[in-house]
Design a protein around this motif. Structure first.
Motif, mmCIF file in Angstrom:
data_model
loop_
_atom_site.group_PDB
_atom_site.id
_atom_site.type_symbol
_atom_site.label_atom_id
_atom_site.label_comp_id
_atom_site.label_asym_id
_atom_site.label_seq_id
_atom_site.Cartn_x
_atom_site.Cartn_y
_atom_site.Cartn_z
ATOM 1 N N UNK A 164 -15.319 23.825 -15.514
ATOM 2 C CA UNK A 164 -14.342 22.734 -15.523
ATOM 3 C C UNK A 164 -13.087 23.132 -16.281
ATOM 4 N N UNK A 165 -13.266 23.858 -17.388
ATOM 5 C CA UNK A 165 -12.130 24.315 -18.178
ATOM 6 C C UNK A 165 -11.254 25.256 -17.349
ATOM 7 N N UNK A 166 -11.882 26.181 -16.668
ATOM 8 C CA UNK A 166 -11.125 27.146 -15.859
ATOM 9 C C UNK A 166 -10.472 26.483 -14.651
ATOM 10 N N UNK A 167 -11.120 25.424 -14.156
ATOM 11 C CA UNK A 167 -10.570 24.745 -12.992
ATOM 12 C C UNK A 167 -9.600 23.630 -13.327
ATOM 13 N N UNK A 168 -9.333 23.407 -14.594
ATOM 14 C CA UNK A 168 -8.471 22.285 -14.991
ATOM 15 C C UNK A 168 -7.063 22.426 -14.429
ATOM 16 N N UNK A 169 -6.539 23.625 -14.424
ATOM 17 C CA UNK A 169 -5.185 23.819 -13.918
ATOM 18 C C UNK A 169 -5.125 23.548 -12.422
ATOM 19 N N UNK A 170 -6.101 24.062 -11.677
ATOM 20 C CA UNK A 170 -6.134 23.807 -10.234
ATOM 21 C C UNK A 170 -6.329 22.315 -9.967
ATOM 22 N N UNK A 171 -7.159 21.673 -10.774
ATOM 23 C CA UNK A 171 -7.393 20.230 -10.644
ATOM 24 C C UNK A 171 -6.084 19.465 -10.854
ATOM 25 N N UNK A 172 -5.330 19.851 -11.864
ATOM 26 C CA UNK A 172 -4.059 19.172 -12.153
ATOM 27 C C UNK A 172 -3.088 19.321 -10.994
ATOM 28 N N UNK A 173 -3.021 20.512 -10.425
ATOM 29 C CA UNK A 173 -2.114 20.731 -9.293
ATOM 30 C C UNK A 173 -2.523 19.888 -8.084
ATOM 31 N N UNK A 174 -3.824 19.843 -7.796
ATOM 32 C CA UNK A 174 -4.294 19.035 -6.660
ATOM 33 C C UNK A 174 -4.034 17.557 -6.895
ATOM 34 N N UNK A 175 -4.244 17.101 -8.123
ATOM 35 C CA UNK A 175 -4.042 15.686 -8.442
ATOM 36 C C UNK A 175 -2.570 15.301 -8.313
ATOM 37 N N UNK A 176 -1.688 16.171 -8.796
ATOM 38 C CA UNK A 176 -0.255 15.897 -8.676
ATOM 39 C C UNK A 176 0.163 15.833 -7.209
ATOM 40 N N UNK A 177 -0.370 16.735 -6.396
ATOM 41 C CA UNK A 177 -0.048 16.723 -4.970
ATOM 42 C C UNK A 177 -0.592 15.457 -4.307
ATOM 43 N N UNK A 178 -1.799 15.050 -4.689
ATOM 44 C CA UNK A 178 -2.399 13.833 -4.131
ATOM 45 C C UNK A 178 -1.594 12.603 -4.534
ATOM 46 N N UNK A 179 -1.186 12.535 -5.794
ATOM 47 C CA UNK A 179 -0.406 11.391 -6.253
ATOM 48 C C UNK A 179 0.952 11.334 -5.548
ATOM 49 N N UNK A 180 1.528 12.494 -5.276
ATOM 50 C CA UNK A 180 2.798 12.528 -4.551
ATOM 51 C C UNK A 180 2.605 12.018 -3.125
ATOM 52 N N UNK A 181 1.501 12.416 -2.470
ATOM 53 C CA UNK A 181 1.204 11.927 -1.119
ATOM 54 C C UNK A 181 0.940 10.427 -1.126
ATOM 55 N N UNK A 182 0.167 9.965 -2.132
ATOM 56 C CA UNK A 182 -0.153 8.536 -2.207
ATOM 57 C C UNK A 182 1.086 7.696 -2.489
ATOM 58 N N UNK A 183 2.031 8.235 -3.245
ATOM 59 C CA UNK A 183 3.262 7.498 -3.530
ATOM 60 C C UNK A 183 4.087 7.328 -2.260
ATOM 61 N N UNK A 184 3.998 8.300 -1.350
ATOM 62 C CA UNK A 184 4.755 8.234 -0.108
ATOM 63 C C UNK A 184 4.070 7.344 0.934
ATOM 64 N N UNK A 185 2.754 7.189 0.848
ATOM 65 C CA UNK A 185 2.003 6.398 1.826
ATOM 66 C C UNK A 185 1.791 4.977 1.309
ATOM 67 N N UNK A 186 1.614 4.027 2.235
ATOM 68 C CA UNK A 186 1.281 2.673 1.779
ATOM 69 C C UNK A 186 -0.109 2.660 1.149
#
Length: 174
Positions: free
Chosen positions: A65-87
């Protein structure tokens, strides 16, 4: 009891603990309940060995989980950006509460006093689930040594008390 049987049992205890960290149906509490019955003279050693295996398994989850935290953060930011654009579709009240609770738990883990208390409660009582806390602590990049020590103390305390109660009950029954 022969030494080879105790040694073999200790190896089995470590393996059981390790496997229970990865496969939840192999419940570590069951081993703690059975150890005084199977190894009446050496149950403390067996419970300690099983706890060591469990904590090593949990530490592997923590590191991943520690090693994957950075990848997790990038995926979450991308998901939040997509969700902000979608209803936004309404989610149920239970899902919303679970999401808020999970976020609150993760936010608390890196606090100097509350974080170790959450980890200790999780490992000593089982709530919140240790599997969730382990991954969350890894993602929050909690100090690895602190996580190891607190988790070991909590799990060992829980399993020793459980096994002691069984051993005590057996001695009262004789």
């Amino acid at each position: 009891m022969p030494d080879w049987l105790i040694a073999t049992g200790l190896i089995g205890a470590v393996l059981f603990g390790l496997l229970s960290a990865f496969f939840p149906p192999l419940n570590a509490e069951i081993y703690a309940l059975a150890a005084p019955v199977i190894f009446p003279d050496a149950w403390v050693l067996h419970v300690c060995a099983m706890t060591a295996g469990l904590v090593v398994g949990k530490m592997s989850h923590f590191v991943i989980a520690d090693k994957g935290a950075e990848a997790y953060s990038r995926r979450r930011e991308a998901k939040e950006a997509r969700e902000a654009a979608e209803p936004r579709h309404p989610s149920g009240p239970i899902r919303g509460r679970l999401t808020r609770w999970s976020k609150a738990m993760i936010d608390v883990l890196d606090r100097p006093r509350l974080g170790p208390l959450v980890m200790l409660g999780s490992s000593a009582v089982g709530f919140p689930p240790l599997a969730v806390v382990t991954v969350a602590a890894g993602i929050k990049r909690v100090n690895m040594v602190l996580f190891f020590v607190v988790t070991t103390v909590g799990c060992l305390g829980r399993f020793i008390v459980t096994a002691w109660l069984v051993a005590r009950g057996m001695s009262l029954g004789q």
